[in-house]
Design an enzyme around this catalytic site. Structure first.
Site, PDB file in Angstrom:
ATOM      1  CE1 TYR A  53      -3.060  -2.999   0.317  1.00  0.00           C
ATOM      2  CE2 TYR A  53      -3.309  -2.575   2.647  1.00  0.00           C
ATOM      3  CZ  TYR A  53      -3.608  -3.326   1.537  1.00  0.00           C
ATOM      4  OH  TYR A  53      -4.469  -4.393   1.639  1.00  0.00           O
ATOM      5  CG  HIS A 136      -0.814  -8.787   0.258  1.00  0.00           C
ATOM      6  ND1 HIS A 136      -0.371  -7.490   0.121  1.00  0.00           N
ATOM      7  CD2 HIS A 136      -2.154  -8.738   0.027  1.00  0.00           C
ATOM      8  CE1 HIS A 136      -1.394  -6.701  -0.164  1.00  0.00           C
ATOM      9  NE2 HIS A 136      -2.483  -7.440  -0.243  1.00  0.00           N
TER      10      HIS A 136
END
Length: 316
Positions: A53, A136
Site C-alpha cells: 500500500y 498477501h
C-alpha cells in the site's frame, strides 16, 4: 485449529490502510493522520496495512499515529510476500498508488524473505511487533509457492511468538480454501467475495467455521457499488464499470433496504457479520468523515425483516 484467534478481539469494524497509502490519489499527510485518529476516536482498535500500500507509505502513516497509543489497546496486521527493494529508475508507482517509485515490489514467499518483510514493516511502523501477518495475494502470484513455502514460514513465526496470528489475504475464495486446508490459519482476509450483492465464498466460510479460522471481510461495498444509498449509473464493480445486470441487482437491494428505513451501505456493512465465520469487517477510508460515517453505519439498527427481504431479491 485457529487457536490464536481466541485471544484476539478485532471488534466488528476494522480500519483498512490502502487509502492512506494514496490508492488512486494522493492525500496530504495531515489528512491521512487525521483519518487514522478519527478511527481511534470512533473506537476502532483493529488496523490493517501492507508494504504494497503506497510502497510502505500506509505503514509509515499508520505507525505515526499508533506508536503513541498504548500498545496493548490495539491490534495491527500487515502482510508478507512482497519485499520493497530500491528502485533507481524513478517515475511514479505503476500499481495504482499515487507515490513516487523510489522502491519496487519483489515477490518473495521464502522464510528468509518473510522474516525480512516483517522486520522492514516494523521499521516503517515504528513498532516492536505486529499481531497478525497475512500472506498477501498468493492467488495473484504463485499459489503453490505460497502454500509450500509461505504458510509453513508463517506457522514457524507464530510458534516462535514473532506474531500472534497468521493468515492469508486473497481475492479468490477457491485459493483461500486451498490455504485453509493446507495450514493451521487463524484468519482469512477475503476481499469482495461475501457481500450483500454476492456470496460465492459460502463453501469457504463453512469450512472456516469447522476449522475455527476467522474471516476478516473486506470489500463489503463491492468496489463502491454499494457505498451510496442510491446506485449511480457510473458505479464501479470489481474496479471496473458495473455492467447493467449488476447495477439492476444493486438497485433492487437499495429499494429493499429503503422499505425498512435503512440505507444500502449500512446493510452492506453489517451483512457479512451475519455469518458465524466472519469476525470483523474492515473498511478503508481517506478522510475522517468517511470513518465517522462507517462507524455510524456499523452501529445503526437494522430490522431482522430486512434480511429476509434482501434474500427475496436474490430470487427475483
Amino acid at each position: 485449529m485457529g487457536t490464536a484467534m481466541n485471544s484476539l478481539d478485532l471488534g466488528k469494524l476494522g480500519f483498512g490502510g490502502a487509502g492512506i497509502g494514496n490508492l488512486y490519489r494522493a492525500i496530504p499527510d495531515g489528512e491521512a493522520l487525521a483519518t487514522v485518529l478519527a478511527a481511534w476516536d470512533a473506537g476502532i482498535r483493529y488496523f490493517d496495512t501492507a508494504p504494497h500500500y503506497g510502497l510502505g507509505l500506509s505503514e509509515q502513516r499508520l505507525g505515526a499515529v499508533l506508536r503513541d497509543k498504548p500498545r496493548n489497546e490495539f491490534i495491527i496486521s500487515t502482510k508478507v510476500g512482497r519485499l520493497l527493494e530500491p528502485n533507481s529508475s524513478g517515475g511514479q508507482d505503476p500499481e495504482g498508488f499515487d507515490v513516487p517509485a523510489t522502491t519496487r515490489r519483489v515477490w518473495d514467499f521464502s522464510e528468509a524473505g518473510i522474516r525480512r518483510s516483517i522486520e522492514d514493516s516494523l521499521e516503517r511502523l515504528g513498532l516492536d511487533h505486529v499481531d497478525i501477518a497475512y500472506l498477501h495475494d498468493a492467488d495473484v502470484h504463485d499459489l503453490q509457492a505460497g502454500i509450500s513455502q509461505g504458510l509453513p514460514a508463517l506457522e514457524k513465526l507464530r510458534d516462535e511468538g514473532v506474531v500472534r496470528a497468521i493468515g492469508v489475504g486473497l481475492n479468490s475464495a477457491e485459493a483461500a480454501l486451498e490455504c485453509v486446508e493446507a495450514a493451521d490459519l487463524d484468519l482469512v482476509m477475503l476481499a469482495g467475495r461475501y457481500t450483500l450483492l454476492e456470496q460465492p465464498s459460502v463453501p469457504l466460510l463453512e469450512r472456516c467455521v469447522e476449522r475455527r479460522t476467522g474471516v476478516v471481510n473486506v470489500g463489503a461495498y463491492n468496489s463502491g457499488l454499494l457505498a451510496r444509498p442510491e446506485v449511480p449509473d457510473d458505479a464501479h464493480y470489481n474496479y471496473n464499470q458495473a455492467p447493467p445486470t449488476v447495477l439492476a441487482r444493486a438497485r433492487r437491494l437499495a429499494a429493499a433496504c429503503r422499505d425498512f428505513g435503512v440505507d444500502l451501505p449500512t446493510a452492506a456493512l453489517q451483512f457479512p457479520l451475519r455469518h458465524p465465520a466472519v469476525v470483523n469487517v474492515t473498511v478503508g477510508a481517506t478522510s475522517p468523515e468517511q470513518v465517522v460515517t462507517n462507524a455510524a453505519r456499523m452501529g445503526a439498527p437494522v430490522p431482522e425483516e430486512l434480511w429476509a427481504a434482501v434474500e427475496a431479491t436474490r430470487r427475483d
